[in-house]
Write an enzyme that holds these catalytic residues in place. Structure first.
Site, PDB file in Angstrom:
ATOM      1  N   LYS A  20       3.012   6.048  -2.328  1.00 58.11           N
ATOM      2  CA  LYS A  20       3.463   6.981  -2.723  1.00 58.11           C
ATOM      3  C   LYS A  20       4.109   7.151  -4.445  1.00 58.11           C
ATOM      4  O   LYS A  20       3.821   8.212  -4.946  1.00 58.11           O
ATOM      5  CB  LYS A  20       4.930   6.429  -2.192  1.00 58.11           C
ATOM      6  N   ALA A  28       0.624  -1.444   0.096  1.00 58.31           N
ATOM      7  CA  ALA A  28       0.097  -0.063  -0.014  1.00 58.31           C
ATOM      8  C   ALA A  28       0.700   1.106   0.451  1.00 58.31           C
ATOM      9  O   ALA A  28       0.268   1.651  -0.920  1.00 58.31           O
ATOM     10  CB  ALA A  28      -0.983   0.032   0.934  1.00 58.31           C
ATOM     11  N   TYR A  29       1.647   1.293   0.667  1.00 50.93           N
ATOM     12  CA  TYR A  29       2.354   2.443   0.713  1.00 50.93           C
ATOM     13  C   TYR A  29       3.414   2.771  -0.828  1.00 50.93           C
ATOM     14  O   TYR A  29       3.631   4.251  -1.035  1.00 50.93           O
ATOM     15  CB  TYR A  29       3.850   2.761   2.135  1.00 50.93           C
ATOM     16  N   ASN A  30       4.014   1.650  -1.015  1.00 51.34           N
ATOM     17  CA  ASN A  30       4.796   1.037  -2.034  1.00 51.34           C
ATOM     18  C   ASN A  30       3.650   2.055  -3.468  1.00 51.34           C
ATOM     19  O   ASN A  30       3.712   2.970  -4.517  1.00 51.34           O
ATOM     20  CB  ASN A  30       5.129  -0.171  -2.625  1.00 51.34           C
TER      21      ASN A  30
END
Length: 279
Positions: free
Chosen positions: A169, A164-166
């Site tokens: 961003k 999700a972070y990947n």
């Protein structure tokens, strides 16, 4: 030739109660800007603002206006109210710094908690969208302004886990580039600033940094945002910069050599070679 956008006099910083956001807010206050900082909890935000206002008495020409506002960046109505309050008190928002963010568990996508996964996307992408949606029209009406997104190396390459972070961003970088393409001719300048690995509550909780002994000084991010606020780096609007390798001085020097160019420091497919038609 596009007219120069004046240096920022006011700023709104999300995630401004702690970590990188608070450091950036403090740097902007010390540089003489009036600042509104946003946090999820209104009391915490007001306390943080009071502390920064007290420190601002050391500014040569007097104390600055520092406003603490509570709003969840995923709540559009709350964001709209906060931006209205900031604009009413400060007179304008010349610089928006999107520093609020979350990271998900460092597990494969198929092991991820779906609710946590979506919370990260909501905070890291929907939040900056809400802020830009509320702030940018006022900037354009005044002839321009600047938006800074706290980006990440995760927006430029694949990660193992924390999908999700990947994804968020990467999406955030594309969102900023879209703002640049759409708003540049009207005075909007956007920047994706990756702070490296700063020691914060978030990074300290991540398994990949468990044994890390060297951290990126947060002062490098503050220095970069201050240069952007002054208008020193407007040639890099729409671009990705990373403070571990870039500085305001190195970016200005690169600009003199013709960087960043039409596609420099922007997300593009990596060609397989010189004969790749996607070059």
């Amino acid at each position: 030739m596009t007219a120069r956008v004046p240096a920022a006099r006011t700023a709104l910083v999300t995630g401004g109660t702690r970590g990188i956001g608070r450091a950036v807010a403090a740097g902007l206050v010390a540089a003489g800007l009036d600042v509104a900082l946003l946090g999820r909890d209104a009391v915490t935000a007001r306390d943080a603002a009071a502390a920064l206002a007290a420190s601002a008495t050391t500014v040569p020409d007097g104390a600055r206006t520092v406003l603490g506002l509570g709003a969840d960046v995923t709540d559009r109505a709350a964001v709209d109210r906060a931006v209205a309050a900031a604009t009413a008190r400060l007179g304008s928002v010349d610089l928006l710094v999107n520093a609020a963010g979350l990271v998900d568990a460092e597990v494969p996508l198929w092991e991820a908690d779906p609710d946590e996964w979506w919370d990260v996307l909501e905070t890291n992408v929907r939040g900056p969208f809400h802020l830009a949606h509320a702030v940018v029209p006022g900037m354009l009406a005044r002839g321009g302004g600047r938006v800074v997104d706290l980006a990440s190396g995760a927006s430029t390459h694949e990660m193992d886990g924390a999908s999700a972070y990947n994804a968020s961003k990467t999406a955030l970088a594309r969102l900023g580039a879209n703002l640049h393409v759409t708003g540049f001719d009207r005075g909007l300048r956007t920047f994706e600033v990756a702070p490296g690995v700063v020691r914060t509550d978030m990074t300290a909780s991540m398994r990949m940094h468990a044994d890390r002994t060297e951290w990126t000084p947060v002062e490098r991010t503050v220095e970069m945002v201050l240069a952007i606020a002054r208008g020193d780096l407007d040639a890099w609007s729409g671009c990705f910069v990373r403070v571990t390798t870039d500085s305001p001085a190195s970016l200005r020097a690169a600009q003199e050599r013709g960087a960043p160019g039409p596609v420099g420091r922007r997300l593009r497919p990596v060609p397989w070679g010189d004969d790749d038609p996607l070059r």
